[in-house]
Enzyme design. Sequence first.
Site, PDB file in Angstrom:
ATOM      1  N   ASN A 405    -107.827   4.983 -33.972  1.00 56.43           N
ATOM      2  CA  ASN A 405    -106.495   5.375 -33.521  1.00 56.43           C
ATOM      3  C   ASN A 405    -106.476   6.840 -33.081  1.00 56.43           C
ATOM      4  OD1 ASN A 405    -103.770   5.828 -33.072  1.00 56.43           O
ATOM      5  ND2 ASN A 405    -103.093   4.680 -34.853  1.00 56.43           N
ATOM      6  N   ASP A 406    -106.494   7.748 -34.038  1.00 50.95           N
ATOM      7  CA  ASP A 406    -106.343   9.171 -33.714  1.00 50.95           C
ATOM      8  C   ASP A 406    -107.449   9.708 -32.813  1.00 50.95           C
ATOM      9  OD1 ASP A 406    -104.101   9.214 -35.348  1.00 50.95           O
ATOM     10  OD2 ASP A 406    -105.296   9.623 -37.126  1.00 50.95           O
TER      11      ASP A 406
END
Length: 479
Positions: A405-406
Amino acid sequence: MDLGFTTAVYVVAAILFILSLGGLSGQESAKRAVWYGIFGMGLAVLATVIGPGAGLWQLTAVLVAIGGLIGYQLASKVEMTQMPELVAGMHALVGLAAVFVGFNAHFELANVLTMDDTAKKALDGFAALLAKKSGAEINILRVEASLGIWIGAVTFTGSVIAYGKLSGKVTSAATKLPGGHLLNATAAISSVACLVWYLTSGALLPLVILTILALFIGYHLIMGIGGADMPVVVSMLNSYSGWAAAAIGFSLGNDLLIVVGALVGSSGAILSYIMCKAMNRSFVSVILGGFGGTAGPQMEVEGEQIAIDADGVAAALDDAESIVIIPGYGMAVAQAQQNVAELTRRLRAKGKTVRFAIHPVAGRLPGHMNVLLAEAKVPYDIVLEMDEINDDFPSTDVAIVIGSNDIVNPAAQDDPNSPIAGMPVLECWKAKQVFVSKRGQGTGYSGIENPLFFKENTRMFYGDAKASLDQLLTLISSS
């Protein structure tokens, strides 16, 4: 056993530890490096048990057996996804041990100071060393013990909170008590005051208060750090545990503890600095527990997430020549690394170029993804770091994101108010097509929305990563 023999063994153990750390810098030498560390630690324990001041053999044997059994049980049963929690737990034990040893040094010193010269001559081991110290040396010892206790207590509660955040038992959001940094500063200044009080009085009370303050600082520092930054926190706690061990080494006059503590402390600090640079974080702010928050309202994400099935992904892979796979914590949770390795083998057998892109903070532990891929026997030469592969995404036909994600979030570059603003990320959205293997439409562990999932060239391959790859493998032949 003679002190000279013990010192010689300590030197050999220290060399083995240095070789171990050096070998861990490369995947191909890591297995050998682990054995260096195991053998070095075995020598260190043996030399300590049979060295000067040895005694209480039965109790020592029982404690070693219990510790070994617990370690074996943990290592045998822990899943790869739980390694970050296990590491945090081990750091907590190191910190707690430092606190106990520091208090033991205080009690032993207090006991020795009440003895007359005749009684002191009959002492041996650590007590005999204390009996020979001058007034200045005793104050130095008190400083060393106080530092060991303080750093150990900070490490203990900080590691416990880190374990809770990593395991989901404590909220991953950055949480501070009213007063924030002022509380931490007040506790730190009060700790210094307690140290001065302890040096002038030698009483137990200031040492107890100092310990309580340190326990609070460790708790509040780590609670104030968001979940997206936990890999750096684990690395920093590793450094703290090393410095705690070094401080206790000075208190006990144990050269090996000093060397090993300094090795762990410095290597952990260097790794934390590297990771902070990779995340565009201030190293000082990490130490102070003041990062991971937002600077204002985040940008609204427009569009919708478009799903794709296994047939669509297989067709795209069949047409692609250049493929980059980006693994993340979701791959670890699903234990899909073997499936990823098999997919890689089949695609390469078809003559396609397949490489892996690894972000420095992928997963929840430094090197987490590298360990998983090595376990699955993915060739080392196709596993590339972010700086090595980021410029290649525009010429990449397909980028496959598995549970990340990040580290693939374009908001890091586009949204100055994002909690990860300025963090270098893998620019996979520049590839011609992006497929994201993800359980659902949630924001994930850090709670940050990812605009990548809404881009026109991105398709969401929903489902458990292992199950999704199982389905995909049935559509891709092995030759």
